[in-house]
Write a protein that holds these residues in place. Structure first.
Motif, PDB file in Angstrom:
ATOM      1  N   UNK A 182       0.835  -1.208   0.000  1.00 55.72           N
ATOM      2  CA  UNK A 182       0.000   0.000   0.000  1.00 55.72           C
ATOM      3  C   UNK A 182       0.865   1.251   0.000  1.00 55.72           C
ATOM      4  N   UNK A 183       2.000   1.193   0.666  1.00 51.63           N
ATOM      5  CA  UNK A 183       2.927   2.331   0.689  1.00 51.63           C
ATOM      6  C   UNK A 183       3.458   2.611  -0.722  1.00 51.63           C
ATOM      7  N   UNK A 184       3.872   1.575  -1.418  1.00 50.47           N
ATOM      8  CA  UNK A 184       4.392   1.743  -2.781  1.00 50.47           C
ATOM      9  C   UNK A 184       3.306   2.248  -3.723  1.00 50.47           C
ATOM     10  N   UNK A 185       2.131   1.664  -3.603  1.00 46.86           N
ATOM     11  CA  UNK A 185       1.020   2.068  -4.476  1.00 46.86           C
ATOM     12  C   UNK A 185       0.598   3.502  -4.168  1.00 46.86           C
ATOM     13  N   UNK A 186       0.671   3.884  -2.903  1.00 45.85           N
ATOM     14  CA  UNK A 186       0.295   5.233  -2.506  1.00 45.85           C
ATOM     15  C   UNK A 186       1.204   6.297  -3.088  1.00 45.85           C
ATOM     16  N   UNK A 187       2.400   5.918  -3.504  1.00 50.47           N
ATOM     17  CA  UNK A 187       3.323   6.844  -4.159  1.00 50.47           C
ATOM     18  C   UNK A 187       3.209   6.764  -5.681  1.00 50.47           C
ATOM     19  N   UNK A 190       2.868   1.545 -10.069  1.00 49.59           N
ATOM     20  CA  UNK A 190       1.882   0.603 -10.610  1.00 49.59           C
ATOM     21  C   UNK A 190       2.527  -0.667 -11.172  1.00 49.59           C
ATOM     22  N   UNK A 191       3.837  -0.703 -11.256  1.00 48.88           N
ATOM     23  CA  UNK A 191       4.538  -1.896 -11.749  1.00 48.88           C
ATOM     24  C   UNK A 191       5.473  -2.368 -10.632  1.00 48.88           C
ATOM     25  N   UNK A 192       4.842  -3.049  -9.680  1.00 50.15           N
ATOM     26  CA  UNK A 192       5.529  -3.463  -8.451  1.00 50.15           C
ATOM     27  C   UNK A 192       5.926  -4.934  -8.553  1.00 50.15           C
ATOM     28  N   UNK A 193       7.210  -5.203  -8.424  1.00 49.80           N
ATOM     29  CA  UNK A 193       7.689  -6.586  -8.419  1.00 49.80           C
ATOM     30  C   UNK A 193       7.834  -7.111  -7.006  1.00 49.80           C
ATOM     31  N   UNK A 194       7.753  -8.427  -6.857  1.00 49.41           N
ATOM     32  CA  UNK A 194       7.919  -9.054  -5.546  1.00 49.41           C
ATOM     33  C   UNK A 194       9.064 -10.053  -5.592  1.00 49.41           C
ATOM     34  N   UNK A 195       9.932  -9.980  -4.605  1.00 46.83           N
ATOM     35  CA  UNK A 195      11.073 -10.893  -4.478  1.00 46.83           C
ATOM     36  C   UNK A 195      11.015 -11.537  -3.104  1.00 46.83           C
ATOM     37  N   UNK A 196      10.874 -12.870  -3.060  1.00 47.45           N
ATOM     38  CA  UNK A 196      10.814 -13.586  -1.783  1.00 47.45           C
ATOM     39  C   UNK A 196      11.799 -14.751  -1.816  1.00 47.45           C
ATOM     40  N   UNK A 214      -3.420  -8.317  -3.866  1.00 50.69           N
ATOM     41  CA  UNK A 214      -3.296  -6.868  -4.012  1.00 50.69           C
ATOM     42  C   UNK A 214      -3.257  -6.485  -5.491  1.00 50.69           C
ATOM     43  N   UNK A 215      -2.401  -7.119  -6.265  1.00 55.38           N
ATOM     44  CA  UNK A 215      -2.264  -6.773  -7.682  1.00 55.38           C
ATOM     45  C   UNK A 215      -3.520  -7.141  -8.470  1.00 55.38           C
ATOM     46  N   UNK A 216      -4.134  -8.254  -8.124  1.00 55.88           N
ATOM     47  CA  UNK A 216      -5.359  -8.657  -8.832  1.00 55.88           C
ATOM     48  C   UNK A 216      -6.489  -7.674  -8.566  1.00 55.88           C
ATOM     49  N   UNK A 247       9.578  -7.637 -16.323  1.00 58.51           N
ATOM     50  CA  UNK A 247       8.869  -6.370 -16.220  1.00 58.51           C
ATOM     51  C   UNK A 247       9.884  -5.229 -16.360  1.00 58.51           C
ATOM     52  N   UNK A 248      10.314  -4.921 -17.592  1.00 54.41           N
ATOM     53  CA  UNK A 248      11.351  -3.897 -17.804  1.00 54.41           C
ATOM     54  C   UNK A 248      11.013  -2.539 -17.198  1.00 54.41           C
ATOM     55  N   UNK A 249       9.733  -2.233 -17.103  1.00 48.45           N
ATOM     56  CA  UNK A 249       9.333  -0.936 -16.563  1.00 48.45           C
ATOM     57  C   UNK A 249       9.063  -0.964 -15.076  1.00 48.45           C
TER      58      UNK A 249
END
Length: 345
Positions: A182-187, A190-196, A214-216, A247-249
């Motif tokens: 939510x913090x990232x989206x609030x800024x 829109x192209x947020x990657x996840x690394x776990x 969240x993304x869906x 996701x290059x962008x």
């Protein structure tokens, strides 16, 4: 009996106390252990004589009598490349320091156990009453061995992918992930990657679920990359390259493992991408690695001081026979915003 030498005087025994106090061995035992029915004056006299003689109870005898070691183990299957850091003051060591303080308040010692591959047969022979396992993996070999020994176990973070997890303190990983996303989206990202991490830990399972939901819900692209924990920052850099290929962008990265986040930032910077101007980066554990990164990483205060204390409390309750409570929800996570996720910083 221990022989006396010029350098080491003979050890005072319970027999010496009994002779000096003029009472039986049973009376001494009952007086010093506050058991049995004794005249208060006799109990006080025996204790006074024992103190004057310098009597110290045998730890081995106490162990045989009580069946308790008064010691617990703290262990994790997480590689040190993730659990520690260059400062050696990572997640596990922070938990260890707090857990040791909480345990000592209950008369318990704490011993740190390395991951099984480096521990040999230590876990099978260690004289402990219970154990706290930090963020176990599915089918965690530490838990399996401890269960075979009949040792009481509590985990920090739920034991994943099982219907019969050990008692635990829930780290609220789903809520933590939602907070970061939510913090990232609030800024405006829109192209947020996840690394776990690739290991099956509950924090990764819940983070991935939160990310996909969240993304869906927002109609955002969904790209997840899993990295090998044992490779630490190098794995983060490699995983970042994989995310950029998909996701290059990519304009934001959620990397809950701090070592991965640092490695990812180094890769982004090597490509000429600016953090945070081009890509915002956030992590989970608010430790030295996050605070000393360049730029400093936005992270989450998991309130580990309270989490570790709750784990010791829960384990102590189970050791005392109070087994009704099996899950304690940890404190609410709080975002700690730093330069890595502030556009224009």
């Amino acid at each position: 009996m221990t022989q006396s030498t010029p350098d080491r005087p003979r050890r005072i025994t319970i027999h010496d106390v009994a002779r000096a106090a003029g009472v039986s061995l049973t009376t001494v035992s009952h007086a010093l252990n506050d058991r049995g029915v004794l005249d208060p004056a006799t109990r006080a006299r025996v204790k006074r004589v024992a103190a004057e003689l310098g009597y110290r109870p045998s730890v081995r005898a106490q162990r045989l009598q009580s069946g308790r070691a008064n010691c617990i183990a703290l262990l994790s299957s997480m590689p040190f490349a993730v659990a520690g850091g260059t400062s050696r003051l990572g997640f596990m060591m922070e938990v260890a320091a707090i857990a040791a303080e909480a345990a000592m308040g209950r008369g318990l010692g704490v011993v740190l156990v390395p991951p099984l591959e480096g521990a040999g047969g230590l876990l099978d022979t260690l004289d402990i009453d219970g154990a706290i396992v930090i963020e176990p993996i599915a089918g965690d070999p530490h838990i399996a061995r401890l269960r075979e020994r009949g040792v009481s176990i509590v985990s920090i973070g739920r034991e994943p992918l099982t219907d019969t997890p050990v008692p635990c303190v829930d780290l609220q990983s789903y809520e933590t992930a939602r907070l970061l996303l939510a913090h990232l989206h609030g800024h405006g990202r829109r192209r947020i990657g996840l690394m776990i991490g690739a290991a099956p830990r509950q924090s990764y399972v819940e983070t991935e679920r939160a990310y996909r939901e969240f993304t869906q819900a927002l109609g955002l692209p969904c790209h997840v990359v899993k990295a090998a924990e044992e490779h630490g920052e190098a794995a983060g850099a490699e995983a970042c390259a994989q995310l950029l290929a998909k996701m290059p962008g990519m304009d934001a990265l959620c990397a809950p493992v701090d070592a991965f986040a640092v490695g990812a930032m180094a890769h982004l910077q090597a490509l000429g991408k600016r953090v945070p101007a081009d890509v915002l980066v956030v992590t989970r554990y608010d430790g030295i690695r996050a605070r000393s990164a360049q730029p400093p990483l936005t992270a989450v205060n998991l309130h580990l001081e309270r989490v570790a204390s709750l784990a010791v409390e829960l384990l102590f309750a189970h050791l005392s026979g109070e087994r009704g409570r099996t899950v304690i929800t940890g404190p609410k996570p709080e975002l700690v915003v730093r330069a890595s996720s502030i556009p224009g910083a």
